[in-house]
Design a protein around this motif. Structure first.
Motif, short mmCIF file in Angstrom:
data_model
loop_
_atom_site.label_atom_id
_atom_site.label_comp_id
_atom_site.label_asym_id
_atom_site.label_seq_id
_atom_site.Cartn_x
_atom_site.Cartn_y
_atom_site.Cartn_z
N LEU A 294 0.83 -1.21 0.00
CA LEU A 294 0.00 0.00 0.00
C LEU A 294 0.86 1.26 0.00
O LEU A 294 0.53 2.26 -0.64
CB LEU A 294 -0.92 0.01 1.23
N SER A 295 1.98 1.22 0.75
CA SER A 295 2.84 2.40 0.84
C SER A 295 3.56 2.71 -0.47
O SER A 295 4.00 3.84 -0.69
CB SER A 295 3.87 2.22 1.96
N MET A 296 3.68 1.72 -1.35
CA MET A 296 4.43 1.89 -2.59
C MET A 296 3.54 2.15 -3.80
O MET A 296 4.04 2.42 -4.89
CB MET A 296 5.28 0.64 -2.86
N THR A 297 2.23 2.04 -3.62
CA THR A 297 1.33 2.16 -4.77
C THR A 297 0.20 3.13 -4.45
O THR A 297 0.07 3.63 -3.33
CB THR A 297 0.75 0.78 -5.13
N LEU B 23 14.92 9.76 -0.31
CA LEU B 23 14.69 11.12 0.21
C LEU B 23 13.23 11.35 0.56
O LEU B 23 12.92 12.02 1.55
CB LEU B 23 15.14 12.17 -0.83
N TYR B 24 12.34 10.80 -0.25
CA TYR B 24 10.92 11.09 -0.07
C TYR B 24 10.07 9.84 0.23
O TYR B 24 8.90 9.97 0.53
CB TYR B 24 10.37 11.80 -1.31
N GLY B 25 10.66 8.66 0.11
CA GLY B 25 9.95 7.43 0.45
C GLY B 25 8.87 7.04 -0.54
O GLY B 25 8.01 6.23 -0.23
N THR B 26 8.90 7.60 -1.75
CA THR B 26 7.88 7.29 -2.75
C THR B 26 8.42 6.29 -3.77
O THR B 26 9.63 6.19 -4.00
CB THR B 26 7.44 8.57 -3.49
N ALA B 27 7.49 5.58 -4.41
CA ALA B 27 7.88 4.58 -5.40
C ALA B 27 8.29 5.25 -6.71
O ALA B 27 7.69 6.24 -7.13
CB ALA B 27 6.72 3.61 -5.64
#
Length: 315
Positions: free
Chosen positions: A165-168, A254-258
């Motif tokens: 969920l955190s990656m999409t 840096l931002y934790g996004t996929a």
């Protein structure tokens, strides 16, 4: 022989008697002496209380002073010694946290379909999404777990599901219903923003003015798709570069996004898919990367352009 005094002696005797009488008269007619103690009662100073100058107390003759020797005493410890831990032959077993299962093989429903769509967003699921948790889903979850060092079970436990969920992003209706986006038509010469640096060899040509990326081979445009760039505070660099390294599954440190299907061309700046760009369009911006929202064409470019491919970013 009797002694008969002579006349001279008698006279002498009379004289002595007369002197004695005169002496008695003088004594009796003198001033009366004050009444006082008898001649043998010599006045004495009243006896002061006896002061003993010795510091040694007087001891009764019937009491023999003794010196008592105290009995030896064992000193008490100031602190009780800490109790030693009880040692058993069998070590205590560590507590095992229960594994919470979200979805498992054999499950069916809309939640399975949504999970498959999310796995497809980051390249772990291929083909059409369905409502059934079967072999393809189990294989996709196993690969996702292995990549992150999780226990490989093929079961979507809470830890695995939360990371997914955190990656999409939330799947669109098109993604849930297997509606494929229309591919952009092949760009024709003259229809794309031509830069002289893009006319030789195989080049990823990126135009900021038209907000487009064009794959060019020997001056001929093969296809184009929309891209967006960084803000004024974090601009996308311009110039001539080359792809330095590639990776399908990337998370920004840096931002934790996929950053799926990343192709890095200038330090930490890369061409990659952006779920935010797909959902919000040009309402946002990147942190300097070149964002792509067409996953199909990006995958095609990723599989076509090897490390070392020329990249040109221009106005």
């Amino acid at each position: 022989m009797q002694y008969a005094p002579t006349r001279g002696t008698a006279r002498h005797t009379l004289t002595v008697i007369a002197f004695a009488a005169l002496s008695l008269t003088a004594t009796a007619c003198g001033p009366a002496a004050p009444a006082g103690p008898a001649a043998d009662d010599t006045p004495t100073t009243a006896a002061s209380p006896s002061t003993t100058t010795s510091d040694t107390p007087t001891t009764s003759p019937t009491e023999t002073p003794t010196t008592s020797t105290p009995a030896p005493q064992t000193p008490k410890p100031t602190k009780e010694p800490a109790a030693k831990p009880t040692v058993t032959d069998e070590p205590s077993e560590p507590k095992v946290q229960p594994v919470v299962v979200v979805l498992r093989p054999g499950d069916a429903g809309a939640k399975v379909r949504s999970m498959q769509a999310r796995l497809k967003q980051i390249g772990w699921f291929s083909g059409d999404v369905t409502n059934f948790y079967g072999t393809r889903t189990t294989t996709a979850i196993s690969g996702f777990q292995r990549k992150r060092g999780f226990p490989v079970t093929g079961i979507a436990d809470q830890r695995t599901y939360d990371r997914l969920l955190s990656m999409t992003r939330t799947p669109t209706q098109d993604e849930l219903n297997n509606v494929k986006p229309q591919s952009a038509p092949a760009a024709k010469p003259g229809s794309w923003d031509v830069d002289q640096r893009c006319l030789t060899g195989r080049v990823i040509c990126i135009s900021k003015s038209t907000r487009s990326l064009t794959w060019v081979i020997d001056g001929k445009a093969q296809y184009s798709f929309d891209v967006r760039f960084g803000s004024e505070a974090e601009p996308t660099r311009e110039g001539t570069f080359s792809i330095t390294w590639k990776k399908v599954d990337v998370i920004s440190n840096l931002y934790g996004t996929a950053m799926p299907y990343s192709m890095f061309f200038s330090g930490g700046q890369a061409i990659h898919y952006s779920a935010d760009f797909a959902a919000n369009g040009y309402n946002g911006s990147s942190h300097g990367c070149v964002n792509v929202r067409n996953m199909t064409l990006l995958k095609q470019l990723y599989n076509t352009a090897p490390v070392g491919t020329k990249v040109v970013v221009h106005w």
